[in-house]
Structures are given as C-alpha cells and as structure tokens.
Design a protein around this motif. Structure first.
Motif, PDB file in Angstrom:
ATOM      1  N   ILE A 140      10.644   7.405   8.041  1.00 44.05           N
ATOM      2  CA  ILE A 140      10.624   7.944   6.670  1.00 44.05           C
ATOM      3  C   ILE A 140      10.114   9.386   6.719  1.00 44.05           C
ATOM      4  CG2 ILE A 140       9.680   7.679   4.355  1.00 44.05           C
ATOM      5  CD1 ILE A 140      11.620   5.466   5.145  1.00 44.05           C
ATOM      6  N   SER A 141      10.747  10.245   5.953  1.00 44.49           N
ATOM      7  CA  SER A 141      10.390  11.670   5.970  1.00 44.49           C
ATOM      8  C   SER A 141       8.924  11.904   5.678  1.00 44.49           C
ATOM      9  CB  SER A 141      11.230  12.429   4.937  1.00 44.49           C
ATOM     10  OG  SER A 141      12.601  12.359   5.238  1.00 44.49           O
ATOM     11  N   THR A 142       8.318  12.792   6.460  1.00 45.80           N
ATOM     12  CA  THR A 142       7.002  13.353   6.143  1.00 45.80           C
ATOM     13  C   THR A 142       7.257  14.777   5.663  1.00 45.80           C
ATOM     14  OG1 THR A 142       5.837  12.028   7.798  1.00 45.80           O
ATOM     15  CG2 THR A 142       4.753  14.045   7.053  1.00 45.80           C
ATOM     16  N   THR A 143       6.838  15.086   4.441  1.00 44.24           N
ATOM     17  CA  THR A 143       7.114  16.410   3.872  1.00 44.24           C
ATOM     18  C   THR A 143       5.870  17.278   3.753  1.00 44.24           C
ATOM     19  OG1 THR A 143       6.712  15.815   1.547  1.00 44.24           O
ATOM     20  CG2 THR A 143       8.904  15.325   2.437  1.00 44.24           C
ATOM     21  N   ALA A 144       4.684  16.667   3.682  1.00 48.34           N
ATOM     22  CA  ALA A 144       3.444  17.391   3.380  1.00 48.34           C
ATOM     23  C   ALA A 144       3.588  18.202   2.089  1.00 48.34           C
ATOM     24  CB  ALA A 144       3.039  18.293   4.546  1.00 48.34           C
ATOM     25  N   PHE A 180      -3.758  -0.794  -2.697  1.00 47.99           N
ATOM     26  CA  PHE A 180      -4.610   0.293  -2.221  1.00 47.99           C
ATOM     27  C   PHE A 180      -3.696   1.387  -1.696  1.00 47.99           C
ATOM     28  CE2 PHE A 180      -3.913  -2.168   1.649  1.00 47.99           C
ATOM     29  CZ  PHE A 180      -3.746  -1.202   2.626  1.00 47.99           C
ATOM     30  N   SER A 181      -4.258   2.534  -1.433  1.00 51.47           N
ATOM     31  CA  SER A 181      -3.446   3.635  -0.919  1.00 51.47           C
ATOM     32  C   SER A 181      -4.266   4.495   0.027  1.00 51.47           C
ATOM     33  CB  SER A 181      -2.889   4.494  -2.058  1.00 51.47           C
ATOM     34  OG  SER A 181      -3.941   5.091  -2.796  1.00 51.47           O
ATOM     35  N   LEU A 182      -3.544   5.197   0.888  1.00 55.16           N
ATOM     36  CA  LEU A 182      -4.171   6.132   1.815  1.00 55.16           C
ATOM     37  C   LEU A 182      -4.079   7.551   1.272  1.00 55.16           C
ATOM     38  CD1 LEU A 182      -2.799   4.917   5.280  1.00 55.16           C
ATOM     39  CD2 LEU A 182      -4.965   4.304   4.173  1.00 55.16           C
ATOM     40  N   GLY A 183      -5.187   8.279   1.416  1.00 54.41           N
ATOM     41  CA  GLY A 183      -5.199   9.698   1.129  1.00 54.41           C
ATOM     42  C   GLY A 183      -5.792  10.416   2.318  1.00 54.41           C
ATOM     43  N   THR A 184      -5.983  11.707   2.184  1.00 58.40           N
ATOM     44  CA  THR A 184      -6.763  12.452   3.170  1.00 58.40           C
ATOM     45  C   THR A 184      -7.817  13.247   2.427  1.00 58.40           C
ATOM     46  OG1 THR A 184      -5.263  14.374   3.166  1.00 58.40           O
ATOM     47  CG2 THR A 184      -4.841  12.633   4.795  1.00 58.40           C
ATOM     48  N   PHE A 223       0.833  -1.203   0.000  1.00 52.60           N
ATOM     49  CA  PHE A 223       0.000   0.000   0.000  1.00 52.60           C
ATOM     50  C   PHE A 223       0.866   1.251   0.000  1.00 52.60           C
ATOM     51  CE2 PHE A 223       0.868  -0.420   4.477  1.00 52.60           C
ATOM     52  CZ  PHE A 223       0.696   0.836   5.068  1.00 52.60           C
ATOM     53  N   ALA A 224       0.299   2.329  -0.532  1.00 51.93           N
ATOM     54  CA  ALA A 224       0.984   3.618  -0.629  1.00 51.93           C
ATOM     55  C   ALA A 224       0.392   4.586   0.383  1.00 51.93           C
ATOM     56  CB  ALA A 224       0.851   4.177  -2.046  1.00 51.93           C
ATOM     57  N   ILE A 225       1.194   5.559   0.806  1.00 57.20           N
ATOM     58  CA  ILE A 225       0.796   6.488   1.858  1.00 57.20           C
ATOM     59  C   ILE A 225       0.990   7.927   1.387  1.00 57.20           C
ATOM     60  CG2 ILE A 225       1.219   7.193   4.252  1.00 57.20           C
ATOM     61  CD1 ILE A 225       2.588   4.435   4.650  1.00 57.20           C
ATOM     62  N   LYS A 226      -0.052   8.700   1.435  1.00 59.07           N
ATOM     63  CA  LYS A 226       0.050  10.129   1.125  1.00 59.07           C
ATOM     64  C   LYS A 226       1.060  10.767   2.074  1.00 59.07           C
ATOM     65  CE  LYS A 226      -2.945  14.228   0.601  1.00 59.07           C
ATOM     66  NZ  LYS A 226      -4.345  14.709   0.703  1.00 59.07           N
ATOM     67  N   ASP A 227       1.910  11.640   1.547  1.00 56.00           N
ATOM     68  CA  ASP A 227       3.030  12.129   2.350  1.00 56.00           C
ATOM     69  C   ASP A 227       2.671  13.269   3.307  1.00 56.00           C
ATOM     70  OD1 ASP A 227       5.577  12.012   3.308  1.00 56.00           O
ATOM     71  OD2 ASP A 227       6.458  13.248   1.729  1.00 56.00           O
ATOM     72  N   ASN A 228       1.467  13.220   3.829  1.00 56.65           N
ATOM     73  CA  ASN A 228       1.140  14.010   5.023  1.00 56.65           C
ATOM     74  C   ASN A 228       0.686  13.078   6.146  1.00 56.65           C
ATOM     75  OD1 ASN A 228      -1.311  13.289   3.876  1.00 56.65           O
ATOM     76  ND2 ASN A 228      -2.316  15.226   4.323  1.00 56.65           N
ATOM     77  N   ILE A 229       0.944  11.768   5.950  1.00 57.46           N
ATOM     78  CA  ILE A 229       0.609  10.723   6.925  1.00 57.46           C
ATOM     79  C   ILE A 229       1.911  10.043   7.313  1.00 57.46           C
ATOM     80  CG2 ILE A 229      -0.729   8.625   7.336  1.00 57.46           C
ATOM     81  CD1 ILE A 229      -2.608   9.485   5.062  1.00 57.46           C
ATOM     82  N   GLY A 285     -13.964  10.943  12.127  1.00 53.00           N
ATOM     83  CA  GLY A 285     -13.644  10.303  13.390  1.00 53.00           C
ATOM     84  C   GLY A 285     -13.618   8.792  13.338  1.00 53.00           C
ATOM     85  N   ALA A 286     -14.148   8.181  12.280  1.00 54.08           N
ATOM     86  CA  ALA A 286     -14.164   6.716  12.190  1.00 54.08           C
ATOM     87  C   ALA A 286     -12.744   6.160  12.118  1.00 54.08           C
ATOM     88  CB  ALA A 286     -14.972   6.271  10.975  1.00 54.08           C
ATOM     89  N   TRP A 287     -11.867   6.872  11.409  1.00 55.65           N
ATOM     90  CA  TRP A 287     -10.457   6.505  11.326  1.00 55.65           C
ATOM     91  C   TRP A 287      -9.653   7.587  12.038  1.00 55.65           C
ATOM     92  CZ3 TRP A 287      -9.316   4.882   5.553  1.00 55.65           C
ATOM     93  CH2 TRP A 287     -10.205   3.860   5.167  1.00 55.65           C
ATOM     94  N   SER A 288      -8.725   7.194  12.873  1.00 54.40           N
ATOM     95  CA  SER A 288      -7.903   8.143  13.614  1.00 54.40           C
ATOM     96  C   SER A 288      -7.082   9.032  12.675  1.00 54.40           C
ATOM     97  CB  SER A 288      -6.954   7.390  14.556  1.00 54.40           C
ATOM     98  OG  SER A 288      -6.047   8.275  15.167  1.00 54.40           O
ATOM     99  N   THR A 289      -6.948  10.298  13.039  1.00 55.13           N
ATOM    100  CA  THR A 289      -6.081  11.213  12.285  1.00 55.13           C
ATOM    101  C   THR A 289      -4.792  11.515  13.050  1.00 55.13           C
ATOM    102  OG1 THR A 289      -7.346  13.082  13.187  1.00 55.13           O
ATOM    103  CG2 THR A 289      -7.935  12.312  10.978  1.00 55.13           C
ATOM    104  N   LYS A 290      -4.491  10.728  14.087  1.00 49.05           N
ATOM    105  CA  LYS A 290      -3.231  10.895  14.807  1.00 49.05           C
ATOM    106  C   LYS A 290      -2.076  10.526  13.871  1.00 49.05           C
ATOM    107  CE  LYS A 290      -0.811   9.558  19.073  1.00 49.05           C
ATOM    108  NZ  LYS A 290       0.413   8.974  18.505  1.00 49.05           N
ATOM    109  N   GLY A 291      -1.097  11.417  13.760  1.00 55.35           N
ATOM    110  CA  GLY A 291       0.011  11.197  12.845  1.00 55.35           C
ATOM    111  C   GLY A 291      -0.239  11.726  11.455  1.00 55.35           C
ATOM    112  N   VAL A 292      -1.278  12.557  11.303  1.00 54.78           N
ATOM    113  CA  VAL A 292      -1.603  13.196  10.023  1.00 54.78           C
ATOM    114  C   VAL A 292      -1.356  14.693  10.154  1.00 54.78           C
ATOM    115  CG1 VAL A 292      -3.411  13.655   8.314  1.00 54.78           C
ATOM    116  CG2 VAL A 292      -3.356  11.453   9.519  1.00 54.78           C
ATOM    117  N   VAL A 293      -0.596  15.264   9.232  1.00 53.17           N
ATOM    118  CA  VAL A 293      -0.372  16.709   9.231  1.00 53.17           C
ATOM    119  C   VAL A 293      -1.717  17.393   8.985  1.00 53.17           C
ATOM    120  CG1 VAL A 293       0.797  18.643   8.108  1.00 53.17           C
ATOM    121  CG2 VAL A 293       1.982  16.446   8.361  1.00 53.17           C
ATOM    122  N   PRO A 294      -2.169  18.251   9.894  1.00 53.30           N
ATOM    123  CA  PRO A 294      -3.517  18.826   9.755  1.00 53.30           C
ATOM    124  C   PRO A 294      -3.619  19.816   8.606  1.00 53.30           C
ATOM    125  CG  PRO A 294      -2.367  19.823  11.605  1.00 53.30           C
ATOM    126  CD  PRO A 294      -1.490  18.703  11.124  1.00 53.30           C
ATOM    127  N   ALA A 295      -4.748  19.769   7.931  1.00 55.51           N
ATOM    128  CA  ALA A 295      -5.135  20.832   6.999  1.00 55.51           C
ATOM    129  C   ALA A 295      -6.186  21.673   7.717  1.00 55.51           C
ATOM    130  CB  ALA A 295      -5.680  20.248   5.705  1.00 55.51           C
TER     131      ALA A 295
END
Length: 593
Positions: free
Chosen positions: A89-93, A170-174, A78-84, A197-207
């Motif tokens: 591994i670097s998070t750049t947002a 599959f991949s994660l987005g926000t 799976f792939a991860i959007k780079d604000n997660i 709220g169904a999925w935690s947003t802990k560790g996600v760079v907030p928009a």
C-alpha cells in the motif's frame, strides 16, 4: 449472532474481543460497518488510503490460520498514519510526489498483524509529519471528530479521528514534537507516547530520526497497554531501538505541577484555562504529594526544537527531496523544512546546543527521579480557518507544552479530562523519565477510574437538572447506541446519558418502513414499560435534528418510570393500524437480537 447494527459507535479492543469469543459478531461484519462509516465521513479527510476490502480481505482470510486465544488482537481493526509502511500500500507521508509502495511492513505494523490485528487504511497527516494542526496536507484538512470547524490536531491528524469516529479500535501515529498527544487531546482520546526506542521506527518515514517515536491512539488506557505489549520488542534492524521492559503501572511518590502562569490561547482560551484549574483540583484530590516547580526549564528546552540547529535534522532527512522536486511540497511545510538550512546553524552551534541540552537533562533527571510532571496537553485550539490565516503562529502555540518531551527523552501520555466547552475536549499530559513509564501509566489508570466515577455521578445530576441549554431526549429505536442511526445524534453533538424505562403506559409497534422502525404509542390500558436510552442534545442543534425525523415518527412527551417527562420519539397512531405489536419484547433491541 449479534447484528452488526448493534456495534457501538466507539470501538474498543475489549468489546470486540468479547463478542468475537462469544461468536456474536465476525471481523467481516466489523469491517463492513467501518467501510460504511468511512464513506459517510469522506468529507472529513480522515484517510489517504481509505478502508477497502480490496486490500483488507487477505488479512481477514488470514485469521483462519491464527488462534484467537493466543492472538490478543485477533480481528481488531486499526488505522496507520501514512508515514508508516504497510506492505503493498502506498506510503505518501502526505506528499503525492514522494509516494512509494513498500514491500515490507514497518516493524510495529508487522507485530500487530502477527497478533491478529486488521489494518483498515492509511490516514491523513500534516505533510512529512511537520505540524501540529492537521491542515498541512494536499489531501485536505482533517476535520475534528466532534466539531468539524475545529482542527483535528496533527501531525497524526487522521489517526485519532478514525478512532473517535468509530472507524478503528486504535490507530498508530508518530510523535516528534507532540503529534501523538495533541490530536489525542483535541479528539477526546488517550495518546500514549512510549519512551524513545521502546517501539521500533523501522519502516517509518523520518521527521527527526533521533527523536521520532511511534504512538497509539485509543479510547482507554487498557487498549493502549495491550498495543504496547504487542509491539514493544527490541529490533536489531533499527539503529534507534532500545531494550526497554514492559512497564507495570504504579503511582509516583510525587506530582510536579507548573508554578509559573500558563499560556492559554485561541477562541476557547478562557475555557481551557478554567478546565486546567478544574483538572488541578481533581489531581490534588488523588492524595499524592504535590510540588510546584518552575516550568521555564521545560519551556526553554521546547524552544530548542524549532528555534535552534535541531531543525536541521529534518532538512538532512528531506532536503534533497524538496530541492529536487520544486512545487511538490506544501508551501508552509517547505518553509519550515528549509529553516533547517539556515547558514547560521553551524556545527559549533549544534554542539553548543547539545551541551546545553545535556545540562537540562541532568536537571530534569533530578527533578523527576520519583515524580510525574503534569501540564495541559495544549493551551488551546483553533478553527481550521484561523490556522489558514496564521499557519506558523497557531501551529507553534499548539506545541508549547509538548515540544520538550523527546529532547529530554521523556515518556508521556495524554488523557482526557473534563471538556473545556461543548464538544471541545481538554486533555492533560503526564510526563516521566524514560525509565518510569510505570509512573505515567499508573496515574493514567487512576485518572480513568476517577473520571468514570465522576461521569456516572454527572449523568445522574444531568438527568435530574433543568438544563436550559440542552434537551433530554428519549430514544427507543435505530438511534440507540450501536444501531444504524446513532451517528445522527453524534453529528448533532448529543451525548449518551444512561439507559432508562418508560412508564408502564406504552405499546411499541414494528412499523412497515424501510428499514423497519419502532412506533411508540401511549395508552392508559394494557400498557408496557419499554426500555429506552436518554441522550442530552444541545438546544442549538435540537431543532435541526427534529427537522430530519421522517413521518410517521415525531417528537413528543415521553413519561418515564419515575413519573418525570422528557422529549422523545413517538409515533402518529394511524401508522400502527396494521403494524405488528412488539410491546411484549420490552425493547427494540430484543427484536433485532
């Protein structure tokens, strides 16, 4: 053991899991192919941290300690959007100067890895998840998966393209304003946005922390549901987390469709409009009561997201970084973010807007108590060049049918319907109240079943029709599904139609090329019927495809079992003089099985 060359171009959880359980393929082989595919697509700017064994190998090694029978995502890439966050591994947002290396996984990533999933990289995005186009990144404009000059959609730009290009199952987005739905539609994928709220947003760079939501992109509803089952858990470390049960799909009592004329835009606006009307006819055929409603309510709410004081939440989260790092932010992103510092956005205006929104929510709760609201996911699309010329207007129009969703605390899923035009996908979104995720999943499943039936019928019609805008092509070797040259057909916008067989007049040889290729020769005696695939290739790209075919292979007439003739791969006879005759196998696949 199955050859990794047979891996399908479109990966799915079900296909991978089936072949893992039968010991026909290994996760290592899957990752090797993904790395190869990512290198081939490097020009598409899908990744910020691309697939690399240097960081993937430990996750592969850990699979030995995980029971595949008990781990629903064992070995699934799976792939991860780079604000997660992915630990280490670097998070750049999407901003190089913002970069940090997290010590922990985001909660959703942690759950997926515990279920056996393999993170393969961090994907490109509109900087700070501010945009719906996929061009607002210093890491390059992400190309659409099917038509490179078009936008990928954003802000989760690289995540859907990675899935559509066979580099993740599959991949994660926000999704704050539509970022988990618009790019799904533009790349012919399912985009599921669960309830807030169904999925935690802990560790996600907030928009906008109060509206942010992690989402999933997949090829089908079933894969999205599997991911949902794994990550839907209450997180007592996340202030926005909610205790929401796993939904069981069921159909709503009613479908609501927009009564007012819809806005379609961009170079394919007319085609999008026609696609919407076709979609409505399909929806009517489901036999669920339909109510036509005034959609201005949803349009009015959508305007609140960027045209009112709610935009200040973005500035509250990111303003100090922008002010303290002049020149670090993408120009159009900085312009959008700084609009949140508008001195007219006073506290009293904010409360006034909140009270207005509360009334809107009350109206929608009554309207959708037993219903699903359906709209186009987007009213059109743009070329990347058009977005460059008008970055604000084009981006704004992309969110016309999405921006209302999280403000109203709705769940949503974007599903592919019939394409608007050649390689221009069209998606429709189902919206429901937060407590009725069961409704949108039920409709999505119904839609998927109907689409499969329609596609099957369409394939039969395509084969029997004389389509002057396309060429029916018989493929017998490395261009077949899951083999090493399949990507060349996709790059020339070809689509798979069905499996078929030649007339019993052919011999197949294993040519001494590197790599070995099949040579198909027609003979009037001692011939065999050879299994092939039929693909439809647009006439405008067929010439360039043929030009790349190396000697001794060429394109000529191939006779099918039913007596009809199509264009197909054949071989110059001289090349078979010392080649091995493999006609008795009946298919190239049998040789490499």
């Amino acid at each position: 053991m199955i050859s990794p060359l047979k891996m399908p171009y479109e990966l799915s959880i079900q296909w991978l899991r089936t072949h893992y359980l039968k010991n026909k393929i290994t996760p290592q082989e899957v990752i090797d192919v993904i790395i190869q595919r990512s290198k081939q697509d490097e020009h598409m700017n899908i990744w910020i941290t691309p697939p690399d064994l240097a960081f993937i190998q430990p996750y592969l090694d850990n699979l030995t300690d995980i029971n595949i029978e008990q781990a629903p995502l064992w070995g699934i890439p799976f792939a991860i959007k780079d604000n997660i966050d992915l630990a280490g591994i670097s998070t750049t947002a999407g901003c190089p100067d913002y970069t940090f290396i997290p010590s922990q996984h985001a909660t959703v990533v942690k759950h997926l890895i515990e279920a056996g999933a393999i993170p393969v990289g961090k994907t490109n995005l509109d900087q700070f998840a501010t945009g719906l186009v996929g061009t607002r990144s210093p890491y390059g404009e992400t190309h659409n998966a099917l038509k490179g000059e078009m936008i990928s959609g954003g802000s989760s730009a690289g995540s859907p393209v990675a899935v559509a290009r066979g580099q993740a199952a599959f991949s994660l987005g926000t999704d704050t304003a539509g970022s988990g739905r618009v790019p799904a539609a533009l790349n012919r994928l399912v985009g599921f946005k669960p309830s807030l709220g169904a999925w935690s947003t802990k560790g996600v760079v907030p928009a906008c922390a109060s509206l942010d939501c992690v989402t999933v992109f997949s090829h089908n509803i079933e894969d999205a549901k599997i991911v949902d089952h794994v990550v839907r858990k209450y997180d007592d470390q996340n202030a926005w987390s909610k205790e929401l049960p796993i939904p069981s799909p069921k159909l709503p009592k009613k479908i609501c469709l927009p009564k007012s004329p819809l806005h379609f835009f961009g170079p394919y606006g007319n085609q999008y409009k026609a696609a919407w009307y076709k979609s409505v006819e399909q929806i009517k055929s489901w036999g669920i009561p339909i109510e036509w409603i005034d959609n201005h309510l949803f349009s009015n709410v959508a305007k609140l997201l960027y045209e009112g004081p709610f935009i200040a939440e973005r500035w509250a989260d990111l303003g100090s970084f922008v002010d303290n790092h002049p020149g670090s932010t993408f120009p159009v992103t900085e312009k959008v973010l700084k609009s949140g510092a508008n001195e007219n956005f006073t506290a009293s205006l904010l409360f006034d807007t909140m009270h207005k929104l509360k009334q809107y929510k009350l109206q929608v709760k009554k309207l959708l108590s037993d219903s699903v609201f359906i709209t186009p996911t987007a009213g059109g699309t743009w070329t990347r060049e058009q977005v460059r010329k008008e970055p604000i207007r084009t981006n704004s129009e992309m969110g016309e049918y999405t921006n209302h969703c999280n403000l109203l605390d709705l769940c949503a899923i974007s599903v592919p319907f019939e394409d608007a035009d050649q390689d221009i996908p069209f998606g429709v979104t189902f919206f429901a109240l937060s407590e009725h995720e069961d409704f949108i999943l039920g409709l999505a499943e119904k839609c998927q079943v109907n689409s499969t039936e329609m596609e099957s019928q369409a394939n039969i019609e395509l084969v029997s029709s004389n389509d002057s805008d396309s060429v029916l092509l018989a493929v017998c070797g490395l261009h077949m599904q899951g083999l090493s040259l399949e990507h060349e057909l996709h790059e020339h916008r070809a689509t798979f139609i069905r499996e078929a067989e030649t007339a019993k007049k052919y011999r197949m040889f294993k040519l001494s090329t590197n790599p070995p290729k099949p040579g198909l020769i027609k003979t009037e005696k001692e011939g065999s019927s050879i299994k092939i695939e039929l693909w439809k290739c647009p006439s405008v790209t067929f010439g360039s495809f043929v030009a790349n075919i190396p000697s001794p292979l060429c394109i000529g007439k191939v006779e099918l079992k039913d007596g009809s003739e199509v264009q197909g791969f054949i071989c110059e006879p001289y090349a078979t003089e010392y080649a091995e005759d493999i006609s008795n196998l009946g298919s190239w696949r049998e040789l490499i099985r």
